[in-house]
Design a protein around this motif. Structure first.
Motif, short mmCIF file in Angstrom:
data_model
loop_
_atom_site.label_atom_id
_atom_site.label_comp_id
_atom_site.label_asym_id
_atom_site.label_seq_id
_atom_site.Cartn_x
_atom_site.Cartn_y
_atom_site.Cartn_z
N VAL A 79 -4.79 -1.59 3.56
CA VAL A 79 -4.74 -1.44 2.10
C VAL A 79 -3.76 -2.42 1.48
N VAL A 80 -2.58 -2.50 2.05
CA VAL A 80 -1.55 -3.39 1.49
C VAL A 80 -1.95 -4.86 1.64
N VAL A 81 -2.48 -5.24 2.79
CA VAL A 81 -2.86 -6.63 3.03
C VAL A 81 -4.01 -7.05 2.10
N VAL A 82 -5.01 -6.18 1.97
CA VAL A 82 -6.15 -6.49 1.09
C VAL A 82 -5.69 -6.62 -0.36
N ALA A 83 -4.81 -5.70 -0.80
CA ALA A 83 -4.28 -5.77 -2.16
C ALA A 83 -3.53 -7.08 -2.38
N THR A 84 -2.82 -7.52 -1.37
CA THR A 84 -2.06 -8.76 -1.47
C THR A 84 -2.98 -9.98 -1.51
N LEU A 85 -3.97 -10.00 -0.63
CA LEU A 85 -4.88 -11.15 -0.55
C LEU A 85 -5.75 -11.27 -1.79
N THR A 86 -6.05 -10.14 -2.43
CA THR A 86 -6.90 -10.17 -3.63
C THR A 86 -6.11 -10.25 -4.92
N SER A 87 -4.79 -10.22 -4.82
CA SER A 87 -3.96 -10.19 -6.03
C SER A 87 -4.12 -11.45 -6.87
N LEU A 88 -4.35 -12.60 -6.21
CA LEU A 88 -4.51 -13.85 -6.95
C LEU A 88 -5.85 -13.91 -7.68
N ILE A 89 -6.82 -13.11 -7.22
CA ILE A 89 -8.15 -13.09 -7.84
C ILE A 89 -8.27 -11.94 -8.84
N LEU A 90 -7.89 -10.75 -8.37
CA LEU A 90 -8.04 -9.55 -9.20
C LEU A 90 -6.80 -9.27 -10.03
N GLY A 91 -5.68 -9.84 -9.65
CA GLY A 91 -4.46 -9.68 -10.44
C GLY A 91 -3.81 -8.33 -10.32
N PHE A 92 -4.54 -7.29 -10.69
CA PHE A 92 -3.96 -5.96 -10.75
C PHE A 92 -4.46 -5.05 -9.62
N SER A 93 -4.89 -5.63 -8.51
CA SER A 93 -5.40 -4.81 -7.40
C SER A 93 -4.32 -3.86 -6.88
N SER A 94 -3.08 -4.31 -6.86
CA SER A 94 -1.99 -3.47 -6.39
C SER A 94 -1.74 -2.31 -7.34
N VAL A 95 -1.94 -2.55 -8.64
CA VAL A 95 -1.79 -1.49 -9.64
C VAL A 95 -2.83 -0.40 -9.39
N PHE A 96 -4.06 -0.81 -9.14
CA PHE A 96 -5.14 0.13 -8.87
C PHE A 96 -4.85 0.97 -7.63
N VAL A 97 -4.41 0.30 -6.56
CA VAL A 97 -4.16 0.99 -5.30
C VAL A 97 -3.05 2.02 -5.43
N VAL A 98 -1.93 1.64 -6.05
CA VAL A 98 -0.79 2.56 -6.15
C VAL A 98 -1.10 3.69 -7.13
N PHE A 99 -1.88 3.42 -8.17
CA PHE A 99 -2.27 4.45 -9.13
C PHE A 99 -3.16 5.50 -8.46
N ILE A 100 -4.13 5.05 -7.68
CA ILE A 100 -5.03 5.97 -6.98
C ILE A 100 -4.25 6.82 -5.97
N ASN A 101 -3.33 6.19 -5.24
CA ASN A 101 -2.51 6.93 -4.28
C ASN A 101 -1.68 8.00 -4.97
N GLY A 102 -1.12 7.67 -6.12
CA GLY A 102 -0.35 8.64 -6.88
C GLY A 102 -1.22 9.78 -7.39
N THR A 103 -2.41 9.45 -7.87
CA THR A 103 -3.32 10.47 -8.38
C THR A 103 -3.74 11.46 -7.29
N ILE A 104 -4.05 10.93 -6.11
CA ILE A 104 -4.46 11.79 -4.99
C ILE A 104 -3.31 12.72 -4.60
N LEU A 105 -2.09 12.19 -4.54
CA LEU A 105 -0.94 13.02 -4.21
C LEU A 105 -0.76 14.11 -5.27
N GLY A 106 -0.91 13.75 -6.54
CA GLY A 106 -0.78 14.72 -7.62
C GLY A 106 -1.83 15.82 -7.52
N LEU A 107 -3.05 15.44 -7.15
CA LEU A 107 -4.12 16.43 -6.98
C LEU A 107 -3.78 17.44 -5.89
N PHE A 108 -3.27 16.94 -4.77
CA PHE A 108 -2.91 17.82 -3.66
C PHE A 108 -1.77 18.76 -4.04
#
Length: 207
Positions: A79-108
């Protein structure tokens, strides 16, 4: 000893100098957790479906120890490597990943029905021992991923964008090494110790 001290000082300075990117990632994670908590309280049925789907994605045949460690480590690093490799293309891929992780934790955490099976203390023991290292590694890796994607585009980088980009790539690669080490440590704790800790201190013993 001198080499280890130099490495320590290098990472200490690198992280401190770029702490604002880390703060941004932590804030986004907190927003995700808040959304997850809100959703769990206001839409328990939707939450139940999401948690059920997440539970189904887990291979229950895995045995505690190296099998669990390897799967968790591979997943987190991927997850971290893909977010890093795509950051130059998608820009905010890391934002999406960390937001989803936080949301899932909040749900639990916010899913009330879960507490009919385990206590809040038991849930804490299942999450905390490895979670403190896992989230630290993820936050660190994703903060430099976000920096890599955006820093060279900032107004302050005008006239030296290529130099900034090259420096960011080099420093992000260094942080990825540290991130992988931290995630490895977290995976070992989760694979070998988390269940035993929950059993010993929380009475949640899985037979």
């Amino acid at each position: 000893m001198e080499l280890s001290q130099k490495i320590f000082n290098y990472y200490k300075k690198l992280i401190f100098d770029n702490r604002r990117w880390l703060y941004v990632i932590i804030v986004i994670f907190a927003v995700g957790v808040t959304l997850g908590l809100f959703t769990a309280q206001t839409n328990p049925e939707i939450t139940k479906k999401i948690i059920a789907q997440y539970a189904e994605s887990i291979d229950k045949s895995l045995r505690a120890g190296w099998e669990v460690t390897q799967v968790i480590f591979t997943r987190n690093v991927f997850v971290v490597v893909v977010a890093t490799l795509t950051s130059l293309i998608l820009g905010f891929s890391s934002v999406f990943v960390v937001f989803i992780n936080g949301t899932i934790l909040g749900l639990f955490i916010g899913f009330g029905e879960m507490y009919s099976k385990i206590t809040p203390w038991q849930l804490f023991l299942l999450l905390f021992p490895h979670g403190i290292f896992e989230y630290a590694g993820i936050f660190l890796g994703l903060s430099f991923s976000l920096r890599l994607g955006l820093n060279w585009l900032r107004k302050a980088s005008k006239g030296k964008r290529l130099i900034v980009l090259k420096t960011n790539i080099k420093e992000t690669a260094a942080i990825l090494i540290l991130t992988i080490i931290i995630l490895g440590f977290a995976a070992i704790i989760e694979g070998f110790l988390t269940v035993n800790i929950a059993c010993l201190f929380g009475g949640l013993c899985i037979k």
